[in-house]
Design a protein around this motif. Sequence first.
Motif, PDB file in Angstrom:
ATOM      1  N   GLU A  36      10.524  16.774  22.253  1.00  0.00           N
ATOM      2  CA  GLU A  36      10.425  15.751  23.325  1.00  0.00           C
ATOM      3  C   GLU A  36      11.293  14.526  22.739  1.00  0.00           C
ATOM      4  OE1 GLU A  36       6.592  13.813  23.956  1.00  0.00           O
ATOM      5  OE2 GLU A  36       7.502  12.362  25.379  1.00  0.00           O
ATOM      6  N   GLY A  38      12.062  10.783  22.537  1.00  0.00           N
ATOM      7  CA  GLY A  38      11.306   9.425  22.900  1.00  0.00           C
ATOM      8  C   GLY A  38       9.689   9.608  23.358  1.00  0.00           C
ATOM      9  N   GLY A  40       7.457   7.988  22.235  1.00  0.00           N
ATOM     10  CA  GLY A  40       6.599   6.741  22.396  1.00  0.00           C
ATOM     11  C   GLY A  40       5.304   6.928  21.625  1.00  0.00           C
ATOM     12  N   LEU A  59      11.695  13.177  18.586  1.00  0.00           N
ATOM     13  CA  LEU A  59      12.655  12.286  18.014  1.00  0.00           C
ATOM     14  C   LEU A  59      12.432  10.945  18.714  1.00  0.00           C
ATOM     15  CD1 LEU A  59      15.816  14.671  18.474  1.00  0.00           C
ATOM     16  CD2 LEU A  59      14.169  14.352  16.361  1.00  0.00           C
ATOM     17  N   GLU A  60      11.829  10.019  17.893  1.00  0.00           N
ATOM     18  CA  GLU A  60      11.538   8.682  18.525  1.00  0.00           C
ATOM     19  C   GLU A  60      12.308   7.795  17.610  1.00  0.00           C
ATOM     20  OE1 GLU A  60       9.775   7.167  21.050  1.00  0.00           O
ATOM     21  OE2 GLU A  60      10.534   5.518  20.108  1.00  0.00           O
ATOM     22  N   ILE A  61      13.123   6.840  18.642  1.00  0.00           N
ATOM     23  CA  ILE A  61      13.805   5.717  17.746  1.00  0.00           C
ATOM     24  C   ILE A  61      13.012   4.835  17.172  1.00  0.00           C
ATOM     25  CG2 ILE A  61      14.416   4.492  19.442  1.00  0.00           C
ATOM     26  CD1 ILE A  61      17.470   4.408  18.986  1.00  0.00           C
ATOM     27  N   ARG A  62      11.943   4.313  17.657  1.00  0.00           N
ATOM     28  CA  ARG A  62      11.187   3.395  17.018  1.00  0.00           C
ATOM     29  C   ARG A  62      10.365   3.805  16.020  1.00  0.00           C
ATOM     30  NH1 ARG A  62       8.211   0.601  21.863  1.00  0.00           N
ATOM     31  NH2 ARG A  62       7.486  -0.661  20.200  1.00  0.00           N
ATOM     32  N   GLU A  87      14.096   9.273  14.646  1.00  0.00           N
ATOM     33  CA  GLU A  87      15.691   9.256  14.769  1.00  0.00           C
ATOM     34  C   GLU A  87      16.109   8.948  16.105  1.00  0.00           C
ATOM     35  OE1 GLU A  87      17.516  10.840  12.350  1.00  0.00           O
ATOM     36  OE2 GLU A  87      15.744  11.531  11.025  1.00  0.00           O
ATOM     37  N   ASP A  88      17.265   8.614  16.061  1.00  0.00           N
ATOM     38  CA  ASP A  88      17.962   8.392  17.504  1.00  0.00           C
ATOM     39  C   ASP A  88      18.504   9.889  17.862  1.00  0.00           C
ATOM     40  OD1 ASP A  88      19.880   8.011  19.451  1.00  0.00           O
ATOM     41  OD2 ASP A  88      20.555   6.170  18.596  1.00  0.00           O
ATOM     42  N   ALA A  89      17.833  10.148  19.076  1.00  0.00           N
ATOM     43  CA  ALA A  89      18.172  11.708  19.315  1.00  0.00           C
ATOM     44  C   ALA A  89      19.855  11.759  19.722  1.00  0.00           C
ATOM     45  CB  ALA A  89      17.491  12.029  20.741  1.00  0.00           C
ATOM     46  N   HIS A 107      10.680  12.003  29.029  1.00  0.00           N
ATOM     47  CA  HIS A 107       9.675  11.509  29.983  1.00  0.00           C
ATOM     48  C   HIS A 107       9.939   9.905  30.046  1.00  0.00           C
ATOM     49  CE1 HIS A 107       7.452  15.208  29.800  1.00  0.00           C
ATOM     50  NE2 HIS A 107       7.131  15.117  28.664  1.00  0.00           N
ATOM     51  N   PHE A 108      10.505   9.378  31.283  1.00  0.00           N
ATOM     52  CA  PHE A 108      10.591   8.000  31.414  1.00  0.00           C
ATOM     53  C   PHE A 108      11.400   7.476  30.554  1.00  0.00           C
ATOM     54  CE2 PHE A 108       6.933   9.619  33.594  1.00  0.00           C
ATOM     55  CZ  PHE A 108       6.866   8.752  34.636  1.00  0.00           C
ATOM     56  N   VAL A 122      19.914   6.881  27.213  1.00  0.00           N
ATOM     57  CA  VAL A 122      19.683   8.252  26.381  1.00  0.00           C
ATOM     58  C   VAL A 122      20.333   9.287  27.295  1.00  0.00           C
ATOM     59  CG1 VAL A 122      18.007   9.627  25.312  1.00  0.00           C
ATOM     60  CG2 VAL A 122      17.686   7.420  25.078  1.00  0.00           C
ATOM     61  N   SER A 183       2.778  12.312  29.773  1.00  0.00           N
ATOM     62  CA  SER A 183       3.105  11.369  29.035  1.00  0.00           C
ATOM     63  C   SER A 183       2.342  10.219  29.204  1.00  0.00           C
ATOM     64  CB  SER A 183       4.653  11.070  29.098  1.00  0.00           C
ATOM     65  OG  SER A 183       4.972  10.419  30.183  1.00  0.00           O
ATOM     66  N   PRO A 184       2.394   9.340  28.599  1.00  0.00           N
ATOM     67  CA  PRO A 184       1.461   8.153  28.835  1.00  0.00           C
ATOM     68  C   PRO A 184       2.156   7.183  30.012  1.00  0.00           C
ATOM     69  CG  PRO A 184       2.084   8.211  26.229  1.00  0.00           C
ATOM     70  CD  PRO A 184       2.697   9.344  27.158  1.00  0.00           C
ATOM     71  N   ARG A 185       3.179   7.017  29.945  1.00  0.00           N
ATOM     72  CA  ARG A 185       3.951   6.520  31.161  1.00  0.00           C
ATOM     73  C   ARG A 185       3.703   7.220  32.445  1.00  0.00           C
ATOM     74  NH1 ARG A 185       8.480   2.579  30.994  1.00  0.00           N
ATOM     75  NH2 ARG A 185       8.636   2.280  33.391  1.00  0.00           N
TER      76      ARG A 185
HETATM   77  C1  LIG Z   1       9.901   3.989  28.325  1.00  0.00           C
HETATM   78  S1  LIG Z   1       9.379   4.557  26.814  1.00  0.00           S
HETATM   79  C2  LIG Z   1       8.410   6.177  27.330  1.00  0.00           C
HETATM   80  C3  LIG Z   1       7.798   6.752  26.447  1.00  0.00           C
HETATM   81  C4  LIG Z   1       7.056   8.204  26.539  1.00  0.00           C
HETATM   82  N1  LIG Z   1       8.164   9.141  26.934  1.00  0.00           N
HETATM   83  C5  LIG Z   1       6.341   8.017  27.991  1.00  0.00           C
HETATM   84  O1  LIG Z   1       6.606   8.598  28.963  1.00  0.00           O
HETATM   85  O2  LIG Z   1       5.219   7.454  28.050  1.00  0.00           O
HETATM   86  C6  LIG Z   1      10.894   5.417  26.246  1.00  0.00           C
HETATM   87  C7  LIG Z   1      10.893   5.994  24.798  1.00  0.00           C
HETATM   88  O3  LIG Z   1      11.904   6.546  24.556  1.00  0.00           O
HETATM   89  C8  LIG Z   1      12.330   5.901  23.200  1.00  0.00           C
HETATM   90  N2  LIG Z   1      13.806   5.986  23.041  1.00  0.00           N
HETATM   91  C9  LIG Z   1      14.834   5.141  23.604  1.00  0.00           C
HETATM   92  N3  LIG Z   1      16.069   5.592  23.134  1.00  0.00           N
HETATM   93  C10 LIG Z   1      15.941   6.512  22.298  1.00  0.00           C
HETATM   94  C11 LIG Z   1      16.810   7.478  21.457  1.00  0.00           C
HETATM   95  N4  LIG Z   1      18.109   7.260  21.556  1.00  0.00           N
HETATM   96  N5  LIG Z   1      16.233   8.336  20.724  1.00  0.00           N
HETATM   97  C12 LIG Z   1      14.993   8.517  20.663  1.00  0.00           C
HETATM   98  N6  LIG Z   1      13.942   7.875  21.236  1.00  0.00           N
HETATM   99  C13 LIG Z   1      14.466   6.905  22.088  1.00  0.00           C
HETATM  100  C14 LIG Z   1      11.882   4.449  23.111  1.00  0.00           C
HETATM  101  O4  LIG Z   1      11.586   4.026  21.748  1.00  0.00           O
HETATM  102  C15 LIG Z   1      10.644   4.794  23.743  1.00  0.00           C
HETATM  103  O5  LIG Z   1       9.491   5.207  22.953  1.00  0.00           O
END
Ligand SMILES: C[S@@+](CC[C@H](N)C(=O)[O-])C[C@H]1O[C@@H](n2cnc3c(N)ncnc32)[C@H](O)[C@@H]1O
Length: 205
Positions: A36, A38, A40, A59-62, A87-89, A107-108, A122, A183-185
């Motif tokens: 997955e 991002g 979140g 892989l989650e950038i935050r 990690e930044d995907a 997802h989202f 992304v 996903s949560p979103r």
């Molecule tokens: C709008 S949120 C959606 C979160 C989750 N996927 C959901 O559907 O509930 C987008 C997520 O992607 C992550 N994200 C954004 N750019 C990214 C990247 N380059 N690599 C990994 N994660 C990334 C953000 O930090 C955030 O957690």
Amino acid sequence: MKPETDPYQDAPRLPEEQPLDPRRLFSRPTAPLELEIGPGRGWFILERLEVAPANLIGLEIRRKWATIVDRRLAERGLAGRARVFAEDARWALPRFAGACLDVAFVHFPDPWWKKRHHKRLVVEPGLVGQLARVLRPGGELFLQTDVEERAEAYEQVVAAEPRFTPVGETARVADGPWGGARSPRERRALTDGLPVVRLHYRRGA
Ligand SMILES: C[S@@+](CC[C@H](N)C(=O)[O-])C[C@H]1O[C@@H](n2cnc3c(N)ncnc32)[C@H](O)[C@@H]1O
């Protein structure tokens, strides 16, 4: 005043080797591996583990959310089946070995609206090309969003990558075959009655 320390400075990171075969990070390396991008708050990964025999990697950038979700997985005794790395995907995927994944979920993604933030997107051709490389032939790519223009842009980007074909007549599907994992979103969109566009592709041979 004491400088504040970052509570997430030790966020989990991928091993440094390259190429990296992420299957070996899990206790059963021969199980299917799902990614997955991002995750979140990470609930999709937890829900998916309940219904699929696969290992999961996020892989989650935050760093904050990578740390919290990875810790939560470990507390539930699931670290041998799932990990989330800070990690930044876009930088991490090029390090993955080819054909190492069975399914990739996005997802989202991309909650960026201002033009100056578009460099953060992304789902762009480079990442889609990397996904085509790291998914095995027959593997699946699933993308979803509640923003119609984004969905159309994603359809164009994926259509330009010949290694992906829609799973049905078109890529748009009413729901994903993921055993009810959401996903949560996605849950929020469903609660708010927002239409969700779901796109499902297969990686060709
Ligand atoms: C709008 S949120 C959606 C979160 C989750 N996927 C959901 O559907 O509930 C987008 C997520 O992607 C992550 N994200 C954004 N750019 C990214 C990247 N380059 N690599 C990994 N994660 C990334 C953000 O930090 C955030 O957690």
